[in-house]
Write an enzyme that holds these catalytic residues in place. Structure first.
Site, PDB file in Angstrom:
ATOM      1  N   ARG A   1      78.571  40.974 -15.769  1.00 23.36           N
ATOM      2  CA  ARG A   1      77.546  40.711 -15.170  1.00 23.36           C
ATOM      3  C   ARG A   1      76.352  41.548 -15.879  1.00 23.36           C
ATOM      4  NH1 ARG A   1      77.315  40.801  -9.997  1.00 23.36           N
ATOM      5  NH2 ARG A   1      75.268  42.018 -10.193  1.00 23.36           N
TER       6      ARG A   1
ATOM      7  N   ASP B   1      80.089  56.196 -11.595  1.00 29.96           N
ATOM      8  CA  ASP B   1      81.192  55.726 -12.382  1.00 29.96           C
ATOM      9  C   ASP B   1      82.101  56.547 -12.888  1.00 29.96           C
ATOM     10  OD1 ASP B   1      79.898  53.182 -12.601  1.00 29.96           O
ATOM     11  OD2 ASP B   1      79.035  53.708 -14.611  1.00 29.96           O
TER      12      ASP B   1
ATOM     13  N   LYS C   1      79.099  52.099 -23.618  1.00 25.83           N
ATOM     14  CA  LYS C   1      79.119  50.775 -23.382  1.00 25.83           C
ATOM     15  C   LYS C   1      77.770  50.247 -22.651  1.00 25.83           C
ATOM     16  CE  LYS C   1      81.140  49.430 -19.511  1.00 25.83           C
ATOM     17  NZ  LYS C   1      80.645  48.509 -18.364  1.00 25.83           N
ATOM     18  N   ASN C   2      77.544  50.946 -21.696  1.00 26.30           N
ATOM     19  CA  ASN C   2      76.362  50.574 -20.837  1.00 26.30           C
ATOM     20  C   ASN C   2      75.068  50.827 -21.584  1.00 26.30           C
ATOM     21  OD1 ASN C   2      78.021  49.514 -19.017  1.00 26.30           O
ATOM     22  ND2 ASN C   2      77.963  51.635 -17.454  1.00 26.30           N
TER      23      ASN C   2
ATOM     24  N   ARG D   1      87.717  46.770 -21.051  1.00 26.95           N
ATOM     25  CA  ARG D   1      86.264  46.453 -21.034  1.00 26.95           C
ATOM     26  C   ARG D   1      85.394  47.776 -21.282  1.00 26.95           C
ATOM     27  NH1 ARG D   1      84.446  43.387 -15.830  1.00 26.95           N
ATOM     28  NH2 ARG D   1      82.610  43.457 -16.972  1.00 26.95           N
TER      29      ARG D   1
ATOM     30  N   ARG E   1      76.571  43.362  -5.331  1.00 28.89           N
ATOM     31  CA  ARG E   1      75.534  43.483  -6.491  1.00 28.89           C
ATOM     32  C   ARG E   1      74.532  42.257  -6.820  1.00 28.89           C
ATOM     33  NH1 ARG E   1      79.446  45.445 -11.478  1.00 28.89           N
ATOM     34  NH2 ARG E   1      77.380  46.372 -12.194  1.00 28.89           N
ATOM     35  N   PRO E   2      73.660  42.306  -5.910  1.00 27.71           N
ATOM     36  CA  PRO E   2      72.628  41.372  -5.985  1.00 27.71           C
ATOM     37  C   PRO E   2      71.669  41.568  -7.192  1.00 27.71           C
ATOM     38  CG  PRO E   2      72.041  42.529  -4.051  1.00 27.71           C
ATOM     39  CD  PRO E   2      73.342  43.055  -4.732  1.00 27.71           C
ATOM     40  N   VAL E   3      70.878  40.686  -7.482  1.00 24.86           N
ATOM     41  CA  VAL E   3      69.964  40.879  -8.769  1.00 24.86           C
ATOM     42  C   VAL E   3      68.387  40.776  -8.034  1.00 24.86           C
ATOM     43  CG1 VAL E   3      71.579  40.391 -10.578  1.00 24.86           C
ATOM     44  CG2 VAL E   3      70.316  38.339  -9.661  1.00 24.86           C
ATOM     45  N   ASP E   4      68.329  40.753  -6.794  1.00 19.16           N
ATOM     46  CA  ASP E   4      66.956  40.348  -6.170  1.00 19.16           C
ATOM     47  C   ASP E   4      65.812  41.203  -6.735  1.00 19.16           C
ATOM     48  OD1 ASP E   4      68.591  42.305  -4.869  1.00 19.16           O
ATOM     49  OD2 ASP E   4      67.126  42.377  -3.291  1.00 19.16           O
TER      50      ASP E   4
ATOM     51  N   CYS F   1      80.989  41.163  -7.367  1.00 17.80           N
ATOM     52  CA  CYS F   1      82.243  41.701  -8.265  1.00 17.80           C
ATOM     53  C   CYS F   1      83.153  42.350  -7.278  1.00 17.80           C
ATOM     54  CB  CYS F   1      81.860  42.248  -9.412  1.00 17.80           C
ATOM     55  SG  CYS F   1      81.352  43.845  -9.383  1.00 17.80           S
TER      56      CYS F   1
ATOM     57  N   ILE G   1      76.578  54.400  -3.915  1.00 20.47           N
ATOM     58  CA  ILE G   1      75.846  53.320  -4.635  1.00 20.47           C
ATOM     59  C   ILE G   1      76.698  52.003  -4.510  1.00 20.47           C
ATOM     60  CG2 ILE G   1      75.360  52.563  -7.165  1.00 20.47           C
ATOM     61  CD1 ILE G   1      73.974  55.396  -6.330  1.00 20.47           C
TER      62      ILE G   1
HETATM   63  C1  EPZ Z   1      74.944  49.815 -13.841  1.00 17.02           C
HETATM   64  O1  EPZ Z   1      75.212  48.721 -13.069  1.00 17.02           O
HETATM   65  C2  EPZ Z   1      76.156  49.950 -14.638  1.00 17.02           C
HETATM   66  N1  EPZ Z   1      76.598  48.701 -15.586  1.00 17.02           N
HETATM   67  C3  EPZ Z   1      77.358  50.191 -13.718  1.00 17.02           C
HETATM   68  O2  EPZ Z   1      78.489  50.449 -14.395  1.00 17.02           O
HETATM   69  C4  EPZ Z   1      76.934  51.734 -12.935  1.00 17.02           C
HETATM   70  O3  EPZ Z   1      77.920  51.851 -11.892  1.00 17.02           O
HETATM   71  C5  EPZ Z   1      75.596  51.306 -12.197  1.00 17.02           C
HETATM   72  O4  EPZ Z   1      74.597  50.784 -13.360  1.00 17.02           O
HETATM   73  C6  EPZ Z   1      74.987  52.357 -11.510  1.00 17.02           C
HETATM   74  O5  EPZ Z   1      74.969  53.604 -12.275  1.00 17.02           O
HETATM   75  C7  EPZ Z   1      75.998  48.563 -16.577  1.00 17.02           C
HETATM   76  O6  EPZ Z   1      75.327  49.513 -17.199  1.00 17.02           O
HETATM   77  C8  EPZ Z   1      76.306  47.353 -17.494  1.00 17.02           C
HETATM   78  P1  EPZ Z   1      72.395  49.140 -10.322  1.00 17.02           P
HETATM   79  P2  EPZ Z   1      73.893  47.924 -12.453  1.00 17.02           P
HETATM   80  O7  EPZ Z   1      71.743  48.048 -10.457  1.00 17.02           O
HETATM   81  O8  EPZ Z   1      72.638  47.880 -13.289  1.00 17.02           O
HETATM   82  C9  EPZ Z   1      71.965  47.426  -5.800  1.00 17.02           C
HETATM   83  C10 EPZ Z   1      80.824  50.447 -15.073  1.00 17.02           C
HETATM   84  O9  EPZ Z   1      81.949  50.910 -14.436  1.00 17.02           O
HETATM   85  N2  EPZ Z   1      71.150  46.493  -6.109  1.00 17.02           N
HETATM   86  O10 EPZ Z   1      71.990  50.266 -10.670  1.00 17.02           O
HETATM   87  O11 EPZ Z   1      74.488  46.607 -11.763  1.00 17.02           O
HETATM   88  C11 EPZ Z   1      73.401  47.201  -6.302  1.00 17.02           C
HETATM   89  O12 EPZ Z   1      74.032  46.341  -5.611  1.00 17.02           O
HETATM   90  C12 EPZ Z   1      79.878  49.725 -14.306  1.00 17.02           C
HETATM   91  O13 EPZ Z   1      80.432  50.845 -16.195  1.00 17.02           O
HETATM   92  C13 EPZ Z   1      70.446  45.688  -5.578  1.00 17.02           C
HETATM   93  O14 EPZ Z   1      70.574  45.739  -4.284  1.00 17.02           O
HETATM   94  O15 EPZ Z   1      73.762  48.832 -11.210  1.00 17.02           O
HETATM   95  C14 EPZ Z   1      73.834  48.723  -6.156  1.00 17.02           C
HETATM   96  O16 EPZ Z   1      74.291  48.893  -4.863  1.00 17.02           O
HETATM   97  C15 EPZ Z   1      79.987  49.435 -12.830  1.00 17.02           C
HETATM   98  N3  EPZ Z   1      69.445  44.468  -6.017  1.00 17.02           N
HETATM   99  C16 EPZ Z   1      72.764  49.465  -6.522  1.00 17.02           C
HETATM  100  O17 EPZ Z   1      71.701  48.726  -6.387  1.00 17.02           O
HETATM  101  C17 EPZ Z   1      69.321  44.512  -7.229  1.00 17.02           C
HETATM  102  O18 EPZ Z   1      68.645  43.602  -7.685  1.00 17.02           O
HETATM  103  C18 EPZ Z   1      72.683  50.116  -7.957  1.00 17.02           C
HETATM  104  O19 EPZ Z   1      73.139  49.105  -8.704  1.00 17.02           O
HETATM  105  C19 EPZ Z   1      69.826  45.487  -8.171  1.00 17.02           C
HETATM  106  C20 EPZ Z   1      70.762  46.275  -7.601  1.00 17.02           C
END
Ligand code: EPZ
Length: 423
Positions: free
Chosen positions: A97, A308, A22-23, A400, A126-129, A121, A330
């Site tokens: 997201r 995950d 999926k991811n 999902r 989970r910010p996108v900064d 969530c 994480i």
């Molecule tokens: C992906 O989420 C996956 N989702 C998640 O899978 C997975 O848990 C995660 O990567 C970590 O492996 C998809 O691929 C759709 P990150 P993502 O950006 O990309 C912080 C599942 O169960 N962060 O690697 O959103 C964030 O808050 C899902 O299938 C910032 O601070 O994860 C987290 O603490 C859940 N600012 C860490 O980084 C940002 O701009 C890692 O998040 C972006 C992230």
């Protein structure tokens, strides 16, 4: 809202085919926005999140179809030659997201995008900064107004980007944007998950110039345009890991098809250390449950143990022969399965970001609630091993991310049924 009723205590035996990830599929779908030509994806899992992404792409003007001779229902074609909309509304984004990943491709190809902010969530804020900062460094002007990210650029330009922490999503957004930017972009401290490698492979087939896939430094040399391609989505390592634990926790023997050991990274050695026998074949794994030994884990970006798989690993540890510590580094709120597992007799204490799990000799069926995708599967695992009947409410979370989950489990001998209930 549907529930699962599971009568536990039966070892799972047989063969299960692992679906596409999926991811990975979600991001590959976004990659279709980078070209006017057709992108054909095979091995796409049939899941609620894929439907949500398809809806969003259709809203933008992408023409979606299935393969001409697709008998599996797992081929998806996308043609983005007539994009008419550069805005992703809250209604579509809030369901998933990963919608934020259309931002980089839209900006790179069309110079504009307006995407609703995904918001927090259940598992964390989970910010996108970091996504936005990277795109700004490539020359985009970004503002946040009325809950939307509003981004604009003339033409993105290559940049040296240092991520302050490893982010799968920020790496994907910047990587896709960089494929069409002017000049060279280097992403430092980039994510190296197999799903990122899969995205790099597909983008390369589309004509992108990428070096370093699977390492922490990605070097992307922008090109004028990308073309169509055909690509097989990588197998879902998290689904595979979840089924390995299903064999381990029930003491059964399962052959997992369509998955290679190398995709699983740190998952395999850790599960082997708990006592699960795992025989590695070319594109399959034969796994056999035994007595369960306690082992500790710390979740980390790839190649570390994935967040995950944390909830499913914890379910296994509830029945281990000792105490294990599980540290989640994480996401700040990814222990919601703990009180639910406790309802089934598990002995777990939480201290900060660490759960201390003392193995018990048996779990017992109870009524529990699924809180997020992976937490839901951990409850399914506990229920499969428990004495008596478990009712798991709100299983829409599991739909999902796990394709045909009850069908696959039933084929392995699980006593599981879905009950549809009014909301
Ligand atoms: C992906 O989420 C996956 N989702 C998640 O899978 C997975 O848990 C995660 O990567 C970590 O492996 C998809 O691929 C759709 P990150 P993502 O950006 O990309 C912080 C599942 O169960 N962060 O690697 O959103 C964030 O808050 C899902 O299938 C910032 O601070 O994860 C987290 O603490 C859940 N600012 C860490 O980084 C940002 O701009 C890692 O998040 C972006 C992230």
């Amino acid at each position: 809202m549907d529930s699962f009723i599971i009568n536990g205590g039966k070892p799972l035996n047989g063969v299960v085919k692992i679906s596409g990830a999926k991811n990975s599929a979600l991001k590959l779908m976004c990659a279709s926005l980078l070209t006017d030509e057709k992108l054909v994806l095979h091995n796409v899992p049939n899941l609620a999140d894929i439907t949500s992404m398809a809806r969003l792409l259709a809203h933008l003007g992408v023409k979606l179809g299935t393969g001409d001779d697709d008998i599996t229902g797992n081929t998806l074609t996308m043609h983005s030659d007539e994009i008419r909309e550069l805005s992703a509304p809250y209604e579509l984004v809030r369901r998933m997201r990963a919608s934020i990943i259309v931002l980089g491709p839209l900006l790179a190809k069309h110079g504009k995008a307006r995407i609703s902010l995904p918001g927090g969530c259940a598992i964390g804020a989970r910010p996108v900064d970091m996504h936005l900062k990277a795109l700004e460094e490539m020359g985009a002007k970004i503002e946040i107004a009325e809950g939307y990210v509003i981004a604009e650029c003339e033409k993105l330009r290559g940049a040296d980007i240092y991520f302050e922490k490893v982010s799968v999503g920020a790496t994907e957004n910047s990587l896709m944007a960089a494929t069409l930017a002017d000049g060279v972009t280097t992403l430092h401290n980039a994510a190296a998950e197999p799903e990122i490698v899969d995205l790099c492979e597909c983008l390369s087939k589309m004509g992108a110039k990428i070096e370093g896939a699977g390492s922490s430094v990605l070097k992307i040399t922008g090109v004028e345009k990308l073309h169509g391609a055909e690509h097989n989505v990588v197998a879902d390592r998290i689904e595979a890991g979840s089924f390995i634990i299903a064999a381990g926790i029930t003491g059964g023997e399962i052959t997992l098809e369509n998955i290679s050991a190398k995709t699983l990274g740190a998952i395999l050695p850790k599960l082997k250390a708990t006592g699960i026998e795992i025989e590695e074949k070319e594109n399959s794994l034969i796994v056999k449950g035994n007595s369960i030994h306690s082992k500790d884990i710390i979740t980390e970006p790839h190649p570390g143990f994935p967040t995950d798989m944390q909830a499913q690993f914890m379910a296994l540890m509830t029945l281990a022969d000792g105490t294990s510590t599980i540290q989640e580094t994480i996401f700040e709120n990814r222990f919601m399965h703990v009180p639910e597992l406790a309802r089934m007799g598990a002995n777990i204490k939480i201290s900060g970001n660490t759960a201390i799990v003392k193995g018990v000799t048996k779990l017992t069926g109870a009524e529990v609630m699924a809180t997020d995708l992976r937490a839901s599967f951990s409850l399914v695992l506990a229920a499969l091993a428990a004495h008596g009947q478990t009712k798991i409410n709100r299983v829409y979370h599991i739909d999902r991310g796990y394709e045909k989950v009850e069908e696959k489990l039933q084929k392995l001998g699980a006593d599981i049924i879905r009950v549809a209930e009014k909301a």
